[in-house]
Design a protein around this motif. Structure first.
Motif, PDB file in Angstrom:
ATOM      1  N   LEU A   1       0.772  -1.354   0.125  1.00 14.66           N
ATOM      2  CA  LEU A   1      -0.039  -0.010  -0.073  1.00 14.66           C
ATOM      3  C   LEU A   1       0.897   1.103  -0.041  1.00 14.66           C
ATOM      4  O   LEU A   1       0.475   2.271  -0.565  1.00 14.66           O
ATOM      5  CB  LEU A   1      -0.973   0.003   1.095  1.00 14.66           C
ATOM      6  N   LEU A   2       2.101   1.380   0.617  1.00 13.99           N
ATOM      7  CA  LEU A   2       2.859   2.268   0.574  1.00 13.99           C
ATOM      8  C   LEU A   2       3.468   2.648  -0.715  1.00 13.99           C
ATOM      9  O   LEU A   2       3.410   3.803  -1.064  1.00 13.99           O
ATOM     10  CB  LEU A   2       3.916   2.309   1.751  1.00 13.99           C
ATOM     11  N   GLY A   3       3.582   1.755  -1.272  1.00 14.91           N
ATOM     12  CA  GLY A   3       4.187   1.699  -2.708  1.00 14.91           C
ATOM     13  C   GLY A   3       3.298   2.227  -3.859  1.00 14.91           C
ATOM     14  O   GLY A   3       3.579   3.069  -4.376  1.00 14.91           O
ATOM     15  N   PHE A   4       2.107   1.478  -3.475  1.00 15.29           N
ATOM     16  CA  PHE A   4       0.893   1.896  -4.514  1.00 15.29           C
ATOM     17  C   PHE A   4       0.315   3.358  -4.373  1.00 15.29           C
ATOM     18  O   PHE A   4       0.126   4.077  -5.488  1.00 15.29           O
ATOM     19  CB  PHE A   4      -0.273   0.842  -4.108  1.00 15.29           C
ATOM     20  N   GLY A   5       0.443   3.769  -3.125  1.00 13.27           N
ATOM     21  CA  GLY A   5       0.091   5.020  -2.712  1.00 13.27           C
ATOM     22  C   GLY A   5       1.191   6.167  -3.494  1.00 13.27           C
ATOM     23  O   GLY A   5       0.798   6.925  -4.102  1.00 13.27           O
ATOM     24  N   GLN A   6       2.189   5.859  -3.502  1.00 12.68           N
ATOM     25  CA  GLN A   6       3.295   6.607  -4.064  1.00 12.68           C
ATOM     26  C   GLN A   6       3.179   6.674  -5.689  1.00 12.68           C
ATOM     27  O   GLN A   6       3.684   7.418  -6.324  1.00 12.68           O
ATOM     28  CB  GLN A   6       4.621   6.287  -3.675  1.00 12.68           C
ATOM     29  N   ILE A   7       2.943   5.505  -6.205  1.00 19.75           N
ATOM     30  CA  ILE A   7       2.907   5.516  -7.888  1.00 19.75           C
ATOM     31  C   ILE A   7       1.369   5.879  -8.271  1.00 19.75           C
ATOM     32  O   ILE A   7       1.344   6.143  -9.486  1.00 19.75           O
ATOM     33  CB  ILE A   7       3.241   3.998  -8.251  1.00 19.75           C
ATOM     34  N   SER A   8       0.489   6.097  -7.446  1.00 25.20           N
ATOM     35  CA  SER A   8      -1.068   6.296  -7.973  1.00 25.20           C
ATOM     36  C   SER A   8      -0.942   7.710  -8.736  1.00 25.20           C
ATOM     37  O   SER A   8      -0.288   8.963  -8.369  1.00 25.20           O
ATOM     38  CB  SER A   8      -1.712   6.527  -6.858  1.00 25.20           C
ATOM     39  N   LYS A   9      -1.293   7.643 -10.074  1.00 22.44           N
ATOM     40  CA  LYS A   9      -1.473   8.708 -10.770  1.00 22.44           C
ATOM     41  C   LYS A   9      -0.020   9.309 -11.117  1.00 22.44           C
ATOM     42  O   LYS A   9      -0.111  10.508 -11.293  1.00 22.44           O
ATOM     43  CB  LYS A   9      -2.627   9.838 -10.191  1.00 22.44           C
ATOM     44  N   ARG A  10       0.964   8.813 -10.742  1.00 23.57           N
ATOM     45  CA  ARG A  10       2.306   9.492 -11.280  1.00 23.57           C
ATOM     46  C   ARG A  10       2.422   9.368 -12.797  1.00 23.57           C
ATOM     47  O   ARG A  10       1.942   8.278 -13.580  1.00 23.57           O
ATOM     48  CB  ARG A  10       3.446   8.526 -10.884  1.00 23.57           C
ATOM     49  N   LYS A  11       3.078  10.253 -13.347  1.00 16.50           N
ATOM     50  CA  LYS A  11       3.519  10.359 -14.787  1.00 16.50           C
ATOM     51  C   LYS A  11       5.097  10.586 -14.646  1.00 16.50           C
ATOM     52  O   LYS A  11       5.474  11.654 -14.293  1.00 16.50           O
ATOM     53  CB  LYS A  11       2.866  11.573 -15.294  1.00 16.50           C
ATOM     54  N   PRO A  12       5.879   9.650 -15.401  1.00 20.43           N
ATOM     55  CA  PRO A  12       5.366   8.545 -16.076  1.00 20.43           C
ATOM     56  C   PRO A  12       4.872   7.669 -15.019  1.00 20.43           C
ATOM     57  O   PRO A  12       5.107   7.426 -14.006  1.00 20.43           O
ATOM     58  CB  PRO A  12       6.451   8.115 -16.967  1.00 20.43           C
ATOM     59  N   GLY A  13       4.339   6.483 -15.638  1.00 19.42           N
ATOM     60  CA  GLY A  13       3.695   5.361 -14.730  1.00 19.42           C
ATOM     61  C   GLY A  13       4.746   4.669 -14.173  1.00 19.42           C
ATOM     62  O   GLY A  13       6.076   4.900 -14.539  1.00 19.42           O
ATOM     63  N   ILE A  14       4.705   4.016 -12.944  1.00 18.55           N
ATOM     64  CA  ILE A  14       5.751   3.169 -12.461  1.00 18.55           C
ATOM     65  C   ILE A  14       5.223   1.832 -12.123  1.00 18.55           C
ATOM     66  O   ILE A  14       4.163   1.524 -11.816  1.00 18.55           O
ATOM     67  CB  ILE A  14       6.065   3.835 -11.074  1.00 18.55           C
ATOM     68  N   SER A  15       5.986   0.870 -12.585  1.00 20.20           N
ATOM     69  CA  SER A  15       5.644  -0.523 -12.239  1.00 20.20           C
ATOM     70  C   SER A  15       6.433  -0.904 -10.865  1.00 20.20           C
ATOM     71  O   SER A  15       7.287  -0.556 -10.712  1.00 20.20           O
ATOM     72  CB  SER A  15       6.077  -1.511 -13.431  1.00 20.20           C
ATOM     73  N   MET A  16       5.277  -1.773 -10.407  1.00 20.11           N
ATOM     74  CA  MET A  16       6.027  -2.281  -8.937  1.00 20.11           C
ATOM     75  C   MET A  16       5.732  -3.873  -8.895  1.00 20.11           C
ATOM     76  O   MET A  16       4.803  -4.193  -9.403  1.00 20.11           O
ATOM     77  CB  MET A  16       5.190  -1.793  -7.738  1.00 20.11           C
ATOM     78  N   LEU A  17       6.617  -4.600  -8.532  1.00 20.44           N
ATOM     79  CA  LEU A  17       6.704  -5.993  -8.356  1.00 20.44           C
ATOM     80  C   LEU A  17       7.358  -6.631  -7.169  1.00 20.44           C
ATOM     81  O   LEU A  17       8.418  -6.183  -7.025  1.00 20.44           O
ATOM     82  CB  LEU A  17       7.328  -6.627  -9.846  1.00 20.44           C
ATOM     83  N   VAL A  18       6.746  -7.419  -6.555  1.00 23.50           N
ATOM     84  CA  VAL A  18       7.411  -8.320  -5.469  1.00 23.50           C
ATOM     85  C   VAL A  18       8.392  -9.181  -6.173  1.00 23.50           C
ATOM     86  O   VAL A  18       8.227  -9.928  -6.936  1.00 23.50           O
ATOM     87  CB  VAL A  18       6.607  -9.044  -4.814  1.00 23.50           C
ATOM     88  N   VAL A  19       9.790  -9.017  -5.816  1.00 21.82           N
ATOM     89  CA  VAL A  19      10.778  -9.811  -6.305  1.00 21.82           C
ATOM     90  C   VAL A  19      11.406 -10.869  -5.486  1.00 21.82           C
ATOM     91  O   VAL A  19      12.084 -11.719  -5.684  1.00 21.82           O
ATOM     92  CB  VAL A  19      11.780  -8.726  -7.004  1.00 21.82           C
ATOM     93  N   LYS A  20      11.012 -10.688  -4.017  1.00 26.86           N
ATOM     94  CA  LYS A  20      11.591 -11.599  -3.142  1.00 26.86           C
ATOM     95  C   LYS A  20      10.748 -11.582  -1.844  1.00 26.86           C
ATOM     96  O   LYS A  20      10.500 -10.371  -1.434  1.00 26.86           O
ATOM     97  CB  LYS A  20      12.999 -11.288  -2.966  1.00 26.86           C
TER      98      LYS A  20
END
Length: 162
Positions: free
Chosen positions: A76-95
């Motif tokens: 949620l902390l990451g999702f809130g930070q990328i919300s409506k950002r330009k350019p868009g940001i992708s986020m993914l759990v890697v570990k």
């Protein structure tokens, strides 16, 4: 004027919009009964309560339900930070790393205090144009404030090309 994170946090605080968010983005979290207790730019607190649907054969919370709550408190902390950002940001759990200390019975509360570090990582991803990773820690406690589990979730953030 409100920033994008504040707008996102207000939507999560609205019970109807929160349920829509879960159903559209995280339907299993909806089924498991995850609740957001607190959400601001630096901290997220998510709870999960032991019930029939998310139990294991040993009469406690299934580790996957605990993992969802731990991951959600960081995500949620990451999702809130990328919300409506330009350019868009992708986020993914890697570990994902997990340590379990006590049987998870009753209400378990997961807290992540890494919001500022997540914001800095996202800002670095935008500035460099390169993917950036961050390990976030979510600590789950029971109703007696005893540590039940600790999750270390490594997220990757990358700016999308315009």
């Amino acid at each position: 004027m409100q920033n994008n994170f504040s707008i996102f946090a207000q939507q999560i605080a609205n019970p109807f919009k929160y349920k829509l968010f879960l159903l559209s983005k995280l339907p299993m979290a909806f089924m498991a009964g995850l609740k957001v207790i607190e959400l601001n730019e630096s901290k997220a607190v998510v709870s999960v309560k032991h019930k029939w649907l998310n139990q294991n054969p040993f009469g406690s919370l299934y580790f996957a339900a605990l993992s969802m709550a731990g991951e959600m408190s960081t995500g949620l902390l990451g999702f809130g930070q990328i919300s409506k950002r330009k350019p868009g940001i992708s986020m993914l759990v890697v570990k994902l790393e997990a340590e379990f200390y006590k049987k998870a019975i009753g209400k378990i509360v997961f807290t992540c205090n890494d919001g500022n570090s997540i914001k800095n990582t996202i800002d670095d991803a935008i500035a460099t144009g390169e993917g950036q990773t961050i390990q976030c820690i979510s600590t789950g406690t029971n109703e007696m404030n005893e540590i039940v589990a600790v999750f270390k979730i490594t997220w990757s953030f990358k700016a999308k090309k315009l």
